[in-house]
Scaffold this motif. Structure first.
Motif, PDB file in Angstrom:
ATOM      1  N   VAL A 157      14.985   0.492  -0.213  1.00 50.90           N
ATOM      2  CA  VAL A 157      13.839  -0.386   0.039  1.00 50.90           C
ATOM      3  C   VAL A 157      12.758  -0.150  -1.007  1.00 50.90           C
ATOM      4  CG1 VAL A 157      11.957  -0.882   1.649  1.00 50.90           C
ATOM      5  CG2 VAL A 157      14.295  -0.572   2.499  1.00 50.90           C
ATOM      6  N   GLU A 158      12.139  -1.239  -1.477  1.00 48.95           N
ATOM      7  CA  GLU A 158      11.027  -1.159  -2.416  1.00 48.95           C
ATOM      8  C   GLU A 158       9.741  -1.624  -1.720  1.00 48.95           C
ATOM      9  OE1 GLU A 158      10.878  -0.015  -5.442  1.00 48.95           O
ATOM     10  OE2 GLU A 158      13.007   0.463  -5.617  1.00 48.95           O
ATOM     11  N   PRO A 159       8.683  -0.815  -1.712  1.00 52.69           N
ATOM     12  CA  PRO A 159       7.416  -1.238  -1.103  1.00 52.69           C
ATOM     13  C   PRO A 159       6.846  -2.459  -1.816  1.00 52.69           C
ATOM     14  CG  PRO A 159       7.426   1.118  -1.549  1.00 52.69           C
ATOM     15  CD  PRO A 159       8.612   0.548  -2.250  1.00 52.69           C
ATOM     16  N   SER A 160       6.372  -3.443  -1.026  1.00 49.02           N
ATOM     17  CA  SER A 160       5.809  -4.655  -1.630  1.00 49.02           C
ATOM     18  C   SER A 160       5.222  -5.541  -0.540  1.00 49.02           C
ATOM     19  CB  SER A 160       6.897  -5.431  -2.400  1.00 49.02           C
ATOM     20  OG  SER A 160       7.919  -5.851  -1.507  1.00 49.02           O
ATOM     21  N   ASN A 161       4.514  -6.596  -0.984  1.00 47.39           N
ATOM     22  CA  ASN A 161       4.064  -7.699  -0.127  1.00 47.39           C
ATOM     23  C   ASN A 161       2.966  -7.285   0.847  1.00 47.39           C
ATOM     24  OD1 ASN A 161       6.035  -9.335  -1.386  1.00 47.39           O
ATOM     25  ND2 ASN A 161       7.586  -8.536   0.012  1.00 47.39           N
ATOM     26  N   GLY A 162       2.703  -8.200   1.811  1.00 43.67           N
ATOM     27  CA  GLY A 162       1.616  -8.012   2.758  1.00 43.67           C
ATOM     28  C   GLY A 162       2.053  -7.236   3.982  1.00 43.67           C
ATOM     29  N   THR A 163       1.264  -7.378   5.069  1.00 38.25           N
ATOM     30  CA  THR A 163       1.485  -6.579   6.273  1.00 38.25           C
ATOM     31  C   THR A 163       1.632  -7.492   7.478  1.00 38.25           C
ATOM     32  OG1 THR A 163       0.105  -4.832   5.323  1.00 38.25           O
ATOM     33  CG2 THR A 163       0.600  -4.685   7.671  1.00 38.25           C
TER      34      THR A 163
ATOM     35  N   SER B 258       0.819  -1.219   0.000  1.00 41.32           N
ATOM     36  CA  SER B 258       0.000   0.000   0.000  1.00 41.32           C
ATOM     37  C   SER B 258       0.850   1.266   0.000  1.00 41.32           C
ATOM     38  CB  SER B 258      -0.925   0.011   1.221  1.00 41.32           C
ATOM     39  OG  SER B 258      -0.170   0.021   2.415  1.00 41.32           O
ATOM     40  N   MET B 259       2.157   1.122   0.254  1.00 40.62           N
ATOM     41  CA  MET B 259       3.032   2.289   0.270  1.00 40.62           C
ATOM     42  C   MET B 259       3.531   2.675  -1.124  1.00 40.62           C
ATOM     43  SD  MET B 259       3.077   3.300   3.346  1.00 40.62           S
ATOM     44  CE  MET B 259       4.415   4.479   3.218  1.00 40.62           C
ATOM     45  N   SER B 260       3.200   1.879  -2.127  1.00 38.67           N
ATOM     46  CA  SER B 260       3.635   2.201  -3.488  1.00 38.67           C
ATOM     47  C   SER B 260       3.135   3.585  -3.876  1.00 38.67           C
ATOM     48  CB  SER B 260       3.089   1.163  -4.472  1.00 38.67           C
ATOM     49  OG  SER B 260       3.617  -0.111  -4.191  1.00 38.67           O
ATOM     50  N   GLY B 261       3.982   4.364  -4.517  1.00 44.19           N
ATOM     51  CA  GLY B 261       3.626   5.716  -4.906  1.00 44.19           C
ATOM     52  C   GLY B 261       3.876   6.740  -3.832  1.00 44.19           C
ATOM     53  N   LYS B 262       4.177   6.287  -2.601  1.00 42.40           N
ATOM     54  CA  LYS B 262       4.394   7.210  -1.490  1.00 42.40           C
ATOM     55  C   LYS B 262       5.836   7.149  -0.978  1.00 42.40           C
ATOM     56  CE  LYS B 262      -0.299   6.138   0.104  1.00 42.40           C
ATOM     57  NZ  LYS B 262      -1.106   5.601   1.205  1.00 42.40           N
ATOM     58  N   TYR B 263       6.644   6.262  -1.552  1.00 42.28           N
ATOM     59  CA  TYR B 263       7.903   5.953  -0.900  1.00 42.28           C
ATOM     60  C   TYR B 263       8.911   7.096  -0.959  1.00 42.28           C
ATOM     61  CZ  TYR B 263      11.316   3.026   1.285  1.00 42.28           C
ATOM     62  OH  TYR B 263      12.209   2.518   2.183  1.00 42.28           O
ATOM     63  N   SER B 264       8.919   7.854  -2.029  1.00 37.50           N
ATOM     64  CA  SER B 264       9.879   8.956  -2.101  1.00 37.50           C
ATOM     65  C   SER B 264       9.618   9.980  -1.011  1.00 37.50           C
ATOM     66  CB  SER B 264       9.821   9.616  -3.477  1.00 37.50           C
ATOM     67  OG  SER B 264       8.532  10.166  -3.703  1.00 37.50           O
ATOM     68  N   THR B 265       8.346  10.185  -0.665  1.00 38.48           N
ATOM     69  CA  THR B 265       8.038  11.125   0.415  1.00 38.48           C
ATOM     70  C   THR B 265       8.445  10.549   1.773  1.00 38.48           C
ATOM     71  OG1 THR B 265       5.794  10.259   0.543  1.00 38.48           O
ATOM     72  CG2 THR B 265       6.142  12.183  -0.836  1.00 38.48           C
ATOM     73  N   LEU B 266       8.356   9.222   1.941  1.00 35.90           N
ATOM     74  CA  LEU B 266       8.810   8.603   3.180  1.00 35.90           C
ATOM     75  C   LEU B 266      10.306   8.852   3.375  1.00 35.90           C
ATOM     76  CD1 LEU B 266       7.886   5.163   4.601  1.00 35.90           C
ATOM     77  CD2 LEU B 266      10.277   5.751   4.360  1.00 35.90           C
ATOM     78  N   VAL B 267      11.083   8.693   2.287  1.00 33.24           N
ATOM     79  CA  VAL B 267      12.525   8.926   2.362  1.00 33.24           C
ATOM     80  C   VAL B 267      12.811  10.356   2.809  1.00 33.24           C
ATOM     81  CG1 VAL B 267      14.659   9.053   1.029  1.00 33.24           C
ATOM     82  CG2 VAL B 267      13.064   7.166   0.651  1.00 33.24           C
ATOM     83  N   GLU B 268      12.069  11.306   2.262  1.00 30.32           N
ATOM     84  CA  GLU B 268      12.286  12.704   2.645  1.00 30.32           C
ATOM     85  C   GLU B 268      11.929  12.929   4.110  1.00 30.32           C
ATOM     86  OE1 GLU B 268      13.497  16.553   2.412  1.00 30.32           O
ATOM     87  OE2 GLU B 268      13.844  14.873   1.053  1.00 30.32           O
ATOM     88  N   GLY B 269      10.881  12.262   4.576  1.00 33.96           N
ATOM     89  CA  GLY B 269      10.515  12.377   5.983  1.00 33.96           C
ATOM     90  C   GLY B 269      11.601  11.837   6.893  1.00 33.96           C
TER      91      GLY B 269
ATOM     92  N   SER C 290       5.751  -8.248   4.553  1.00 32.15           N
ATOM     93  CA  SER C 290       5.553  -9.626   4.987  1.00 32.15           C
ATOM     94  C   SER C 290       6.673 -10.064   5.924  1.00 32.15           C
ATOM     95  CB  SER C 290       5.492 -10.562   3.767  1.00 32.15           C
ATOM     96  OG  SER C 290       4.401 -10.223   2.939  1.00 32.15           O
ATOM     97  N   ASN C 291       7.813  -9.367   5.871  1.00 33.17           N
ATOM     98  CA  ASN C 291       8.971  -9.638   6.716  1.00 33.17           C
ATOM     99  C   ASN C 291       9.353  -8.354   7.447  1.00 33.17           C
ATOM    100  OD1 ASN C 291       9.510 -12.435   5.689  1.00 33.17           O
ATOM    101  ND2 ASN C 291       9.793 -11.312   3.768  1.00 33.17           N
ATOM    102  N   THR C 292      10.400  -8.422   8.244  1.00 35.34           N
ATOM    103  CA  THR C 292      10.883  -7.241   8.951  1.00 35.34           C
ATOM    104  C   THR C 292      12.323  -6.959   8.572  1.00 35.34           C
ATOM    105  OG1 THR C 292      11.580  -8.556  10.856  1.00 35.34           O
ATOM    106  CG2 THR C 292       9.358  -7.630  10.919  1.00 35.34           C
ATOM    107  N   TYR C 293      12.698  -5.676   8.706  1.00 41.51           N
ATOM    108  CA  TYR C 293      14.018  -5.230   8.297  1.00 41.51           C
ATOM    109  C   TYR C 293      14.521  -4.220   9.317  1.00 41.51           C
ATOM    110  CZ  TYR C 293      11.710  -6.869   4.053  1.00 41.51           C
ATOM    111  OH  TYR C 293      10.988  -7.609   3.148  1.00 41.51           O
ATOM    112  N   ASP C 294      15.592  -4.586  10.031  1.00 43.97           N
ATOM    113  CA  ASP C 294      16.222  -3.665  10.967  1.00 43.97           C
ATOM    114  C   ASP C 294      17.288  -2.903  10.190  1.00 43.97           C
ATOM    115  OD1 ASP C 294      17.476  -2.306  12.970  1.00 43.97           O
ATOM    116  OD2 ASP C 294      17.533  -3.987  14.370  1.00 43.97           O
ATOM    117  N   LEU C 295      16.919  -1.748   9.701  1.00 41.52           N
ATOM    118  CA  LEU C 295      17.791  -1.046   8.771  1.00 41.52           C
ATOM    119  C   LEU C 295      19.038  -0.478   9.421  1.00 41.52           C
ATOM    120  CD1 LEU C 295      15.295   0.854   6.452  1.00 41.52           C
ATOM    121  CD2 LEU C 295      16.088  -1.502   6.363  1.00 41.52           C
ATOM    122  N   THR C 296      19.021  -0.317  10.743  1.00 39.00           N
ATOM    123  CA  THR C 296      20.189   0.251  11.414  1.00 39.00           C
ATOM    124  C   THR C 296      20.987  -0.797  12.186  1.00 39.00           C
ATOM    125  OG1 THR C 296      18.729   0.858  13.250  1.00 39.00           O
ATOM    126  CG2 THR C 296      19.226   2.567  11.624  1.00 39.00           C
ATOM    127  N   GLY C 297      20.505  -2.067  12.215  1.00 38.54           N
ATOM    128  CA  GLY C 297      21.229  -3.100  12.948  1.00 38.54           C
ATOM    129  C   GLY C 297      21.269  -2.850  14.435  1.00 38.54           C
TER     130      GLY C 297
END
Length: 697
Positions: free
Chosen positions: A382-388, A323-334, A355-362
């Motif tokens: 990161v590319e928006p995709s999959n379920g929740t 559902s985040m498709s089309g919104k991701y560039s604004t998320l990056v700016e935030g 559908s999975n989790t990602y600890d981007l900062t470790g």
């Protein structure tokens, strides 16, 4: 191991900034309210000829009346199905369908029985209509038949609290459906155009001085005010009339574009600064019909919550599902703006989930330019995709906590978990096991509030619902004020003298700065009641006392009976939601209350059949009598001056004036607010003081 206290640091301001930037820059893709038809149907869309909304806000609650006309452009009779979002905490008891030009008022019927009667009447070719609740998502209105090239008219009325926060009221007329019901949206197409007339009228009559009103997403709204005795009445109108213009030698042309039901209408009003902390009361008791009266007490505390400053760790938990498709560039700016303003003594993590989790900062990292750059680089890839998989997102956020540092979690989601663990009880257990504060920004009208709100309450955090038509700076300032001050805990209400029974809500865990507390109850005789409110602030217990006079006779507010019933039903539903298990006794209790008070709930529907059919079906017209009484009372209130509602004037409950946003002003615009302006506002707010510390209950 040290007991980690739930505290709010200056970093909290930047967490709110981060979320506000995301919200302010997201485009809206929400589905709208409208008429539905099956995908692939060979028939032309049924049309919404007119959509008229009248809202009356007075005495602490709002009454919304919606009148719509549907038109069938086909050569066959059809069924109309209209769907729109469930308004927050709304009690629906009046549904009217015009049959042969005459209005017929619906009766509340058990849900399965109501659908069977509706289907039977439809099969027999009889006129019938039905309003159902689709869990927390939508209200669905069915009308049959809509004759070829003919129109039908329906009306729905609901009531809800019109509470203040920091002296500012907010009313939302929800039209953005939210699109969270994938199965439903894949089966139906939606026509959300109003072909001829759309109008939204709101009338505000306040017992306290109102400085200003605004509709941030509708700057062209016509706003007026007029004297109303000692008070002022504010009126606002949003309308669109589709006129046919005939020019010489030309055919008819549409004068204006059709109005679409795809944007919420949000109405704000601001009370005058410096008003006293107080207790307001409205009551209903008609001794000729019943000895039982209903009372609503509204507490508006004075500004006696102090600031406390403390640093902490922060975990940003971000939904990156499809559902985040089309919104991701604004998320990056935030992310870029938010991380760039964190104080150097704090730490942060960024966790994302689909559908999975990602600890981007470790894990937690220090706030420095190197770590911020690495985090931003990871977010950008990161590319928006999959379920929740919301559960795993929350579980990942709670792992690797430092018990010596207080931790806050900022969650942005609609809460519609569809992968992995989805049982509500598992989410609640997760929050109970860990000493963290959760701050949830609930996105959209159809978001899973039965999950997100209890989760947040269990952590003694704050949940905020956000509309795309909102004044984002207003949300930001409200949340900031709550995060920077202590809160009231362990709230207890005791009443002596004339007794008030059946108090609801049954449990009140917390009350934050600027919020109001509303309690409903029953009483059986007029007279004086001694009311004591006990609340803890930072480990210190305080008492707030006053006396109120309950009237023997008060007939202006019959709606209070339904509002008490809805609050009692919410208590029962919250108990079942928490345990997430069937409880037939509680379900039956909800159904019994709903049938007695004529309410639309998860277990009851509002049904219209032809008048003689009510008699044939043996259905007593109890709700019809209640509706007529409420309609009459609304006319009386509309035509009479506003009466004072303050109940503690002779013995004030609070010593301080109520909190408000210093400096006043009507804030910025809606979701499209300029980022630079938003950042400037945050800098001003941060400069005004420290942050609060709230120990776990």
């Amino acid at each position: 191991m040290l007991n980690r206290l739930k505290m709010i640091s200056q970093t909290a301001i930047w967490s709110v900034l981060f979320i506000a930037v995301l919200i302010a820059t997201f485009p809206s893709k929400a589905l709208a309210a409208g008429l539905l038809k099956p995908v692939g149907s060979q028939y032309k869309d049924l049309q919404i000829e007119s959509h008229h909304v009248d809202v009356a806000i007075q005495d602490g609650y709002a009454t919304t009346s919606i009148e719509q006309t549907f038109f069938n452009p086909n050569d066959s009779e059809l069924e109309a199905l209209y769907s729109f979002p469930v308004p927050q905490n709304a009690v629906v008891g009046e549904f009217i369908y015009w049959i042969n030009g005459s209005p017929v008022i619906a009766e509340a019927v058990p849900k399965e029985k109501a659908r069977k009667i509706y289907d039977d009447q439809k099969a027999q070719g009889n006129a019938t209509a039905l309003t159902e609740k689709d869990e927390y998502k939508t209200f669905d209105i069915r009308v049959y038949p809509v004759q070829p090239q003919q129109s039908v008219k329906v009306k729905l009325v609901y009531m809800q609290d019109a509470l203040l926060d920091h002296g500012i009221g907010r009313y939302v007329y929800p039209l953005e459906e939210g699109g969270v019901d994938v199965a439903k949206n894949s089966f139906w197409t939606r026509n959300d155009k109003v072909e001829q007339d759309f109008s939204f009228n709101v009338t505000l009559r306040s017992a306290y001085p109102v400085d200003d009103v605004r509709l941030p997403a509708h700057p062209a709204a016509v706003i007026s005010q007029q004297a109303d005795g000692e008070h002022t009445t504010w009126k606002a109108n949003v309308s669109n009339h589709i006129a046919d213009a005939v020019q010489e030698g030309e055919s008819k042309q549409t004068a204006q574009a059709s109005m679409r039901l795809d944007q919420d209408v949000v109405f704000y009003w601001r009370l005058q600064d410096g008003l006293p902390g107080r207790v307001d009361m409205v009551a209903y008791r008609d001794p000729e019909s019943s000895k039982r009266g209903t009372v609503k007490l509204t507490y508006t505390p004075g500004d006696d919550l102090t600031r406390v400053t403390q640093g902490r760790d922060w975990v940003f938990v971000l939904d990156k599902s499809g559902s985040m498709s089309g919104k991701y560039s604004t998320l990056v700016e935030g992310v870029r703006q938010g991380l760039g303003k964190l104080p150097s003594e704090d730490r942060f993590r960024v966790v994302m989930f689909d559908s999975n989790t990602y600890d981007l900062t470790g894990g937690f990292v220090a706030v420095n330019q190197s770590n911020i750059s690495k985090a931003l680089q990871a977010v950008e890839q990161v590319e928006p995709s999959n379920g929740t998989n919301l559960y795993e997102g929350m579980a990942a956020a709670i792992r690797k906590l430092d018990d010596d540092r207080p931790t806050g979690i900022v969650l942005v989601t609609d809460g519609v978990a569809n992968v992995g663990v989805t049982e509500k009880r598992r989410f609640f257990e997760l929050m109970e096991k860990h000493d963290v504060r959760l701050f949830t920004f609930i996105m959209g009208n159809s978001a899973n509030t039965p999950l997100l709100v209890p989760m947040t309450k269990l952590s003694n955090g704050v949940a905020t619902s956000v509309s795309n038509a909102d004044d984002i700076i207003g949300h930001l300032m409200s949340m900031t004020s709550k995060l920077t001050h202590q809160a009231y805990r362990n709230i207890q209400l005791d009443i002596d003298g004339v007794k008030i029974k059946d108090l609801t809500p049954e449990q009140i865990s917390s009350l934050y700065r600027g919020e109001q507390l509303t309690v409903f109850g029953h009483y059986f005789q007029g007279g004086e009641a001694d009311i004591k409110l006990t609340m803890d602030i930072g480990g210190e217990s305080r008492e707030y006392r006053t006396k109120v006079m309950l009237p023997d006779t008060a007939t202006e507010h019959p709606e209070l009976e339904r509002m008490w019933a809805l609050s009692a039903i919410r208590d029962l539903q919250e108990q079942m939601d928490y345990l997430e298990q069937k409880d037939r006794d509680k379900e039956q209790a909800i159904e019994d209350i709903a049938l007695e008070y004529g309410l639309l709930t998860d277990y009851t529907s509002l049904l219209v059949v032809e008048e003689e059919m009510f008699q044939q079906l043996g259905m007593e017209r109890k709700n019809q009598a209640r509706v007529l009484k409420e309609q009459s009372a609304r006319e009386v209130k509309k035509n009479n001056p506003v009466k004072p509602t303050r109940a503690d004037k002779n013995q004030p409950t609070f010593n301080q004036p109520t909190p408000s946003y210093s400096g006043g002003g009507s804030g910025g615009g809606g979701g499209s607010i300029n980022l630079a302006v938003l950042l400037s506002m945050i800098l001003l707010v941060v400069g005004r003081g420290g942050l609060a510390r709230k120990p776990r209950k």
